[in-house]
Design a protein around this motif. Structure first.
Motif, mmCIF file in Angstrom:
data_model
loop_
_atom_site.group_PDB
_atom_site.id
_atom_site.type_symbol
_atom_site.label_atom_id
_atom_site.label_comp_id
_atom_site.label_asym_id
_atom_site.label_seq_id
_atom_site.Cartn_x
_atom_site.Cartn_y
_atom_site.Cartn_z
ATOM 1 N N GLU A 165 67.346 2.030 26.320
ATOM 2 C CA GLU A 165 66.388 1.528 27.488
ATOM 3 C C GLU A 165 66.143 -0.147 27.201
ATOM 4 O O GLU A 165 66.030 -0.524 28.364
ATOM 5 C CB GLU A 165 65.184 2.146 26.552
ATOM 6 C CG GLU A 165 64.027 1.867 27.193
ATOM 7 C CD GLU A 165 62.925 2.499 26.010
ATOM 8 O OE1 GLU A 165 61.634 2.352 26.143
ATOM 9 O OE2 GLU A 165 63.340 3.037 25.067
ATOM 10 N N VAL A 190 56.232 4.016 31.068
ATOM 11 C CA VAL A 190 56.653 4.270 29.455
ATOM 12 C C VAL A 190 56.321 3.072 28.554
ATOM 13 O O VAL A 190 55.351 3.608 27.413
ATOM 14 C CB VAL A 190 58.378 3.628 29.473
ATOM 15 C CG1 VAL A 190 58.776 3.667 27.553
ATOM 16 C CG2 VAL A 190 59.381 4.927 30.150
ATOM 17 N N GLY A 193 52.893 5.164 27.070
ATOM 18 C CA GLY A 193 52.812 6.211 26.604
ATOM 19 C C GLY A 193 54.070 7.324 26.650
ATOM 20 O O GLY A 193 54.429 7.550 25.479
ATOM 21 N N GLU A 194 54.293 7.350 27.480
ATOM 22 C CA GLU A 194 55.469 8.576 27.946
ATOM 23 C C GLU A 194 56.708 7.907 27.697
ATOM 24 O O GLU A 194 57.071 6.653 27.498
ATOM 25 C CB GLU A 194 55.529 8.673 29.993
ATOM 26 C CG GLU A 194 54.256 9.482 29.861
ATOM 27 C CD GLU A 194 54.528 9.308 32.363
ATOM 28 O OE1 GLU A 194 54.588 10.376 32.469
ATOM 29 O OE2 GLU A 194 53.978 8.845 32.395
ATOM 30 N N GLU A 195 57.760 9.291 27.514
ATOM 31 C CA GLU A 195 58.824 8.981 26.780
ATOM 32 C C GLU A 195 60.090 8.502 27.891
ATOM 33 O O GLU A 195 59.748 8.620 29.145
ATOM 34 C CB GLU A 195 59.613 10.194 26.328
ATOM 35 C CG GLU A 195 60.285 9.883 24.869
ATOM 36 C CD GLU A 195 61.520 10.500 25.841
ATOM 37 O OE1 GLU A 195 63.175 9.365 25.129
ATOM 38 O OE2 GLU A 195 62.307 10.637 26.664
ATOM 39 N N PHE A 196 60.812 7.698 27.912
ATOM 40 C CA PHE A 196 61.765 6.965 28.559
ATOM 41 C C PHE A 196 62.484 8.390 29.299
ATOM 42 O O PHE A 196 62.398 8.358 30.291
ATOM 43 C CB PHE A 196 62.795 6.446 27.792
ATOM 44 C CG PHE A 196 63.953 5.831 29.331
ATOM 45 C CD1 PHE A 196 63.021 4.374 30.069
ATOM 46 C CD2 PHE A 196 65.203 5.548 28.168
ATOM 47 C CE1 PHE A 196 64.872 4.610 30.981
ATOM 48 C CE2 PHE A 196 65.981 5.250 29.059
ATOM 49 C CZ PHE A 196 65.560 4.618 31.311
ATOM 50 N N THR A 198 62.015 11.426 29.463
ATOM 51 C CA THR A 198 61.054 12.353 30.305
ATOM 52 C C THR A 198 61.249 11.578 31.505
ATOM 53 O O THR A 198 61.052 12.462 32.550
ATOM 54 C CB THR A 198 59.866 12.566 29.633
ATOM 55 O OG1 THR A 198 59.868 13.091 28.133
ATOM 56 C CG2 THR A 198 59.170 13.730 30.160
ATOM 57 N N TYR A 216 70.099 10.870 33.310
ATOM 58 C CA TYR A 216 69.368 10.968 32.755
ATOM 59 C C TYR A 216 70.328 11.838 31.529
ATOM 60 O O TYR A 216 69.913 12.301 30.286
ATOM 61 C CB TYR A 216 68.324 12.366 33.494
ATOM 62 C CG TYR A 216 67.656 13.179 32.404
ATOM 63 C CD1 TYR A 216 66.682 13.061 31.911
ATOM 64 C CD2 TYR A 216 68.157 14.374 32.232
ATOM 65 C CE1 TYR A 216 65.834 14.010 30.248
ATOM 66 C CE2 TYR A 216 67.295 15.619 31.149
ATOM 67 C CZ TYR A 216 66.382 14.548 30.657
ATOM 68 O OH TYR A 216 66.094 16.263 29.549
ATOM 69 N N ARG A 223 71.020 9.996 22.825
ATOM 70 C CA ARG A 223 70.355 10.388 21.705
ATOM 71 C C ARG A 223 70.280 11.723 21.271
ATOM 72 O O ARG A 223 69.836 11.065 19.996
ATOM 73 C CB ARG A 223 69.032 9.661 22.991
ATOM 74 C CG ARG A 223 68.671 8.705 23.062
ATOM 75 C CD ARG A 223 66.730 8.521 23.363
ATOM 76 N NE ARG A 223 66.723 7.453 23.833
ATOM 77 C CZ ARG A 223 65.917 7.247 24.615
ATOM 78 N NH1 ARG A 223 64.281 8.578 24.385
ATOM 79 N NH2 ARG A 223 64.548 5.914 24.735
#
Length: 318
Positions: A165, A190, A193-196, A198, A216, A223
């Motif tokens: 990231e 991101v 607050g959104e997940e990278f 996603t 992706y 991860r």
């Protein structure tokens, strides 16, 4: 054309007189009536699944192209283009033909190419949507061209940072302009607050580009599965490079066929224009025959088909 203008002016004058005679209360009642009908229509639109899906589809294209154009503005643009194309079709596809049933040598009948008018009006109605799709596909092509350099840059930064990231954010300033704008918006989401992973997944679904889907998969594998991120990024860049070479080979094989199709269409259009300018009487005889309208409509339809095939070829991934 004169008859259409007369009807339009008459309707405009009639509406002006009605508005002038209505009092303040009458105008208010009319305004309330139309507002209620518009709100009712908007509620029906919101509850319609197909329209909601179209709105979501439209918002996805606006997100990728980064255009500041609402769905309501698109609707009014489509209506405006359809009216313009309708009036242009009346001017271009209306023929004045001598009428032999009358003794007067100046007697004429007006012939309308209804099918051609409908086609041109529909083209005008769809023109704004087609333009947005052209911009969308053009943006996708640029992003696809820039993907290899972008993910190679992320790979180089990952070797230094050892964090995917962080390596992505560090790579943004050096990215090509089109893809830099996209990753900047991803970073903004991101940061909110959104997940990278996603956000990248959602963007890959909108873009429909295999390179972003593979990126992706790299995020998920590194991860969740604990895969070697550096090795996965090397595989990603190699996969993009081989795909580009394969597509380039296919496009090189198709180039002669596309060139012949474009040349055929241009010759057909130029022949029609030259004949109409140099030998207008001969073309008038063709149009007056029972197959005259079919001849004109065949040219319109063939140009549309050739244009669609050309756009499909140009939208192929590089």
């Amino acid at each position: 054309m004169t008859l259409v203008l007369c009807y339009g002016i008459s309707m405009g004058l009639l509406l002006s007189v009605i508005a002038w005679f209505l009092g303040k209360n009458g105008k208010k009642q009319v305004s309330v009536f139309f507002n209620e009908r518009i709100n009712h229509f908007q509620d029906k639109v919101k509850n319609n699944i197909r329209i909601s899906n179209f709105a979501r589809y439209y918002e996805q294209r606006i997100y990728i192209t980064n255009l500041k154009l609402s769905l309501k503005a698109l609707f009014f643009m489509s209506i405006g283009f359809s009216f313009i194309s309708f009036f242009l079709s009346i001017i271009t596809l209306t023929e004045k033909i001598p009428n032999p049933t009358y003794q007067s040598p100046g007697a004429l009948i007006v012939s309308h190419n209804i099918f051609g008018m409908i086609i041109i009006t529909v083209i005008g109605l769809l023109m704004p949507w087609v333009m947005i799709n052209l911009i969308y596909h053009s943006t996708r092509r640029r992003l696809n061209k820039q993907a290899l350099n972008t993910f190679s840059l992320i790979l180089n930064n990952y070797i230094v940072r050892n964090n995917l990231e962080a390596a992505t954010w560090d790579s943004i300033p050096a990215m090509p302009s089109q893809i830099r704008s996209l990753f900047s918006r991803i970073q903004s989401r991101v940061n909110k607050g959104e997940e990278f992973g996603t956000v990248v997944y959602k963007v890959s679904i909108i873009l429909k580009l295999q390179s972003f889907r593979d990126f992706y998969n790299v995020i998920v594998s590194s991860r969740l599965a604990g895969g070697d991120t550096e090795e996965l990024l090397y595989r990603l860049t190699d996969k993009i490079r081989s795909r580009k070479n394969r597509v380039q080979s296919i496009k090189e094989d198709l180039n002669p066929l596309i060139s012949k199709a474009v040349a055929f269409t241009l010759v057909m259009i130029l022949t029609y224009l030259v004949v109409s300018l140099v030998w207008p009487d001969s073309l008038a005889l063709v149009k007056q025959s029972s197959l005259g309208h079919l001849y004109t409509n065949a040219i319109i339809i063939s140009v549309l088909i050739e244009g669609a095939l050309l756009l499909k070829f140009l939208s192929m991934e590089d």
